[in-house]
Write a protein that holds these residues in place. Sequence first.
Motif, short mmCIF file in Angstrom:
data_model
loop_
_atom_site.label_atom_id
_atom_site.label_comp_id
_atom_site.label_asym_id
_atom_site.label_seq_id
_atom_site.Cartn_x
_atom_site.Cartn_y
_atom_site.Cartn_z
N GLY A 71 34.18 43.30 37.88
CA GLY A 71 34.94 44.26 38.67
C GLY A 71 35.31 45.50 37.90
O GLY A 71 35.08 45.61 36.70
N CYS A 73 38.45 46.71 37.72
CA CYS A 73 39.78 46.55 37.11
C CYS A 73 40.69 47.75 37.37
O CYS A 73 41.43 48.18 36.50
N ASP A 137 43.27 41.91 41.12
CA ASP A 137 42.66 40.81 41.86
C ASP A 137 41.58 40.16 40.99
O ASP A 137 41.26 40.65 39.90
N ASP A 138 41.01 39.09 41.48
CA ASP A 138 39.87 38.49 40.80
C ASP A 138 38.58 38.96 41.50
O ASP A 138 38.65 39.64 42.52
N PRO A 139 37.40 38.63 40.98
CA PRO A 139 36.15 39.09 41.60
C PRO A 139 35.89 38.51 42.99
O PRO A 139 34.94 38.93 43.65
N ASN A 141 38.16 38.52 45.51
CA ASN A 141 39.12 39.10 46.45
C ASN A 141 40.15 38.08 46.92
O ASN A 141 40.51 38.03 48.08
N ASP A 147 37.69 46.06 46.60
CA ASP A 147 36.97 45.70 45.37
C ASP A 147 37.47 46.46 44.15
O ASP A 147 37.27 46.03 43.02
N ASN A 150 39.39 44.53 41.64
CA ASN A 150 38.78 43.30 41.15
C ASN A 150 38.57 43.35 39.65
O ASN A 150 38.13 44.37 39.12
N CYS A 151 38.85 42.23 39.00
CA CYS A 151 38.74 42.18 37.55
C CYS A 151 38.51 40.72 37.15
O CYS A 151 39.10 39.81 37.73
N ASP A 152 37.66 40.51 36.17
CA ASP A 152 37.44 39.16 35.67
C ASP A 152 38.78 38.61 35.19
O ASP A 152 39.46 39.22 34.37
#
Length: 200
Positions: A71, A73, A137-139, A141, A147, A150-152
Motif C-alpha cells: 500500500g 501508507c 488501514d491494512d492492504p 481494506n 486504498d 493501505n499499508c502493510d
Amino acid sequence: MKHLRQYIRQILLTESVDPKIMSMIDKLESNGGHVEILPDRVIVYQPSKNNPTRWVAMVAYETTAGAGAGGRCGGADSVVQSATAKTGLGPLAYDVAIELTGGLGMISDRSTVSKDARAVWDYYLNNRPDVEAVQLDDPFNSLTPEDKDNCDQEVAGGRHAMYGGERDRGSDWIKSPLSKLYRKSGTPVMDELRKRGMLK
C-alpha cells in the motif's frame, strides 16, 4: 469558543518544541554537536575527544508513494533504518525526519522494528500532543474502503499482503503504535536547530 481554543492550542503546539526534545537540543549544543540533513536520512553528530565527526543517531527513510502490495501508507515516508549510540538523542533524529515530510508524515520500518525504535513510536502515540497519529488501514481494506491509507501491517501484528492474508492475528494490530503514521504541523525543531546554528 471551543473552536477558538482548539485553534489557539494548535498554534501553540505548532510553534513549540517538546520539552524532552528541547533538552536533547541543549545537550547536543553543550557538546558541540549538530544535525545534518541528507536526501534520505537525518544524522545527529556529537563530537568526542577521539572522534570529532562521531555520529550518535541516524534515521534513514524513503517515500511510500506508489508502493506495491503493501500500500501507499497515506503517502507517508517510511523509516528504513535507524541507529543510535547510547546517548539518548535518537528521538531528536526522528523529530527532524518527521518534520522533513512536510506534513505527509512518517511511518515505522515495515519489516522490522527494534525495541528502542518501538519505544519512540509508542512515546509519539501516547505522550506527544504536538505529533498527530493517524490510523492506517491494512492492504485488505479492513478499516476503510479507500486504498490510499493501505499499508502493510505485519510489523504491527496484522496480515501481510504477500502471504495472501494467511497470517491473520486478529485486529490487535490497530492498537499498535506501528500501525499509524505520525506527522507534525510546522517545523519547530528544525527552526530551533537553525536558530542555534546546529542544522546543516
